[in-house]
Design an enzyme around this catalytic site. Sequence first.
Site, PDB file in Angstrom:
ATOM      1  N   LYS A 136      26.880  44.878  -5.034  1.00 14.85           N
ATOM      2  CA  LYS A 136      27.629  44.414  -3.886  1.00 14.85           C
ATOM      3  C   LYS A 136      27.557  42.887  -3.750  1.00 14.85           C
ATOM      4  CE  LYS A 136      29.764  47.914  -1.884  1.00 14.85           C
ATOM      5  NZ  LYS A 136      29.592  49.156  -2.609  1.00 14.85           N
TER       6      LYS A 136
ATOM      7  N   HIS B 270      37.712  47.372  -1.165  1.00 10.85           N
ATOM      8  CA  HIS B 270      36.621  48.344  -1.253  1.00 10.85           C
ATOM      9  C   HIS B 270      37.273  49.723  -1.344  1.00 10.85           C
ATOM     10  CE1 HIS B 270      32.787  50.262   0.615  1.00 10.85           C
ATOM     11  NE2 HIS B 270      32.635  50.096  -0.676  1.00 10.85           N
TER      12      HIS B 270
ATOM     13  N   ARG C 209      21.095  58.388  -5.415  1.00 16.36           N
ATOM     14  CA  ARG C 209      22.239  57.884  -6.186  1.00 16.36           C
ATOM     15  C   ARG C 209      22.060  58.079  -7.674  1.00 16.36           C
ATOM     16  NH1 ARG C 209      26.855  55.217  -3.616  1.00 16.36           N
ATOM     17  NH2 ARG C 209      26.162  54.790  -1.510  1.00 16.36           N
TER      18      ARG C 209
ATOM     19  N   SER D   9      31.119  53.708   3.261  1.00 15.34           N
ATOM     20  CA  SER D   9      30.131  54.504   2.534  1.00 15.34           C
ATOM     21  C   SER D   9      30.123  55.957   3.013  1.00 15.34           C
ATOM     22  CB  SER D   9      28.754  53.883   2.736  1.00 15.34           C
ATOM     23  OG  SER D   9      27.827  54.559   1.938  1.00 15.34           O
TER      24      SER D   9
ATOM     25  N   ASP E 190      34.906  52.242  -6.774  1.00 12.00           N
ATOM     26  CA  ASP E 190      34.417  51.489  -5.610  1.00 12.00           C
ATOM     27  C   ASP E 190      35.039  50.125  -5.318  1.00 12.00           C
ATOM     28  OD1 ASP E 190      32.461  51.697  -3.444  1.00 12.00           O
ATOM     29  OD2 ASP E 190      31.505  49.980  -4.366  1.00 12.00           O
TER      30      ASP E 190
ATOM     31  N   LYS F  28      35.077  58.046  -1.466  1.00 15.46           N
ATOM     32  CA  LYS F  28      35.757  57.273  -2.516  1.00 15.46           C
ATOM     33  C   LYS F  28      35.411  57.803  -3.901  1.00 15.46           C
ATOM     34  CE  LYS F  28      34.036  53.288  -1.304  1.00 15.46           C
ATOM     35  NZ  LYS F  28      33.311  53.813  -0.137  1.00 15.46           N
ATOM     36  N   THR F  29      34.109  57.892  -4.185  1.00 14.96           N
ATOM     37  CA  THR F  29      33.674  58.302  -5.514  1.00 14.96           C
ATOM     38  C   THR F  29      34.028  59.770  -5.766  1.00 14.96           C
ATOM     39  OG1 THR F  29      31.890  56.688  -5.467  1.00 14.96           O
ATOM     40  CG2 THR F  29      31.657  58.486  -7.040  1.00 14.96           C
TER      41      THR F  29
END
Length: 574
Positions: A239, A259, A361, A277, A296, A281-282
């Site tokens: 980031k 983003h 993660r 978050s 991302d 998205k992922t």
Amino acid sequence: MLSQSHPLLKFIREKQAYLTEATYFCGKIALLKNECMNEFGKRGNNADLKATIGLENLGNVFWNLTPAELVEDTILNGQGVLTDTGAIAIETGEFTGRSPKDRFVVKDAKTENSVWWGDVNIPVSTEQFDALYNRMKAYLTGKDVYVRDAYACADDNFRMNLRVTTEFPWSNMFAYNMFLRPTDAEIENFDAEWNIVCAPGFLANPEIDGTRQHNFAILNFTRKMIIIGGTGYTGEIKKGIFSVLNYVLPHEKNVLSMHCSANVGEGGDTAIFFGLSGTGKTTLSSDPNRRLIGDDEHGWADNSVFNFEGGCYAKTIDLSKEKEPQIYDAIKFGAILENIGFVGETSTPDYADGKITENTRVSYPIDFIDNIMTPSVGSGPKNIFFLTADAFGVLPPISRLTKEQAMYHFMSGYTAKVAGTEVGITEPTTTFSACFGKAFLPLHPAKYAKLLGEKLEGTDIKVWLINTGWSGGSYGVGSRMKLSYTRAMITAALTGKLDNVEFATLPVFELAFPTSCEGVPAEILNPRETWADKAAYDKTANHLAEQFVKNFEIYAAETSADILAAAPKTKMTV
Ligand code: ATP
Ligand code: MN
């Protein structure tokens, strides 16, 4: 983690003891011979840490090691274990997420009048930066470091060369996984434009360094450096560069940085998915029927959408092969699992284990996903999705936005967080994060919104608002939207199946939602209908609308009347 008697741990301990001794004597000999810097690995002809960023008198310097070598060093250092998936598992230490309050930007002639100063971009002086970096250099004296040459931006027109120097091998491997990987030939003549130095073991002293506490990430646009200390959370590296690109691309190259995740359909149509978050998205960009551009961070240049990165960073909490097969299968040798738990005393990951953090993660190179775009570039988007995890259960699971609503929701950047996992706490909290990524914006949000407005103007790009959050009531009463339904709604939007269905308008938010959608029960499409208590829905909708309006006050002065008119209307409904 592994039991104390596990043979692997015993093996590591023995190796470590041997290695510590060996390293100690090597270090002694090197010091005696006055040649501390022992360089290993693939190092470019012009690569020089001392000349470029003043790092000298280091221990061993490991240049561009392979993932296998980095895995080996991580294990030998006792900093990670191999899981039975083939992926290595590490713990990031005290920090298992980013620390936005400890993110600073150097305020100098270059940034003084361009950066959006405040809570997001906290100013520090050049002197402060230099003094802190000097102490960091001293800390690294005599220590081994790992250097990674990499680049950001898959579109060659915007390529940015990076050099990431890390104290730990696994942070370096994270940079290998997440950024774009130069070829050996490219490494030979590699010139780094930006340098990142990451030393989790170096703790700042607020009294000396002027930081808030012992951890920090500081961006210096003039020296083109990011320094990170006191935190091992790998997301700070990723980031950090995202923040740099959020300055350079819109400010200097007229490219909208976003983003968002992105993928491409069989007909070459690009879709982008903005969201904060945890909004999806992922998860939602990995779609067996569409090729992945990235999960991302992307840039939108004239007629192209390109990935900034070369890897994915997926959440693993409650991950299952059934629901998220592509991500599950990417967890193999080369992937790095962060802060996960294990099944009993085995080396099998337990994705349900959130003991260390809910933010567990995995990072992996993007080519661990089967169907990707190579290079990670697509054409301009045909569909844009704004993902929100509305824990109030107010917004429809899918609605189509007018251009004005799109601008309003982009500036709002709404999602909601569930209050906590403790029993009895049911009230969610709103998060408004401009452009769905306020924490990473060095410029004023209006700059990005202006660029988006220009891109949408006169096009037939469709913009959809997707609620991946709650339905049937707020958090505690209702439940999260089924992933398979969200996927079906997105597929319907992408394949034109919502072009000819009827739409109805939700009161208060005035959102147009389809009344039928293939693969989804019609009754979930209208959120109000999913609530047993309609009066409670109306009350909650108004409550949420009020918060939208209140949040937007800071932007009202510089927002045009047509966009302001797209705000929700707080009123009691029938
Ligand atoms: P970050 O910016 O932190 O990477 P993200 O937007 O990429 O966040 P994801 O990693 O995709 O978020 O996380 C979404 C999480 O929510 C996943 O764990 C996913 O399994 C879960 N989930 C549950 N229901 C849904 C749904 N209906 N749609 C999307 N995700 C869902
Ligand atoms: Mn993600």
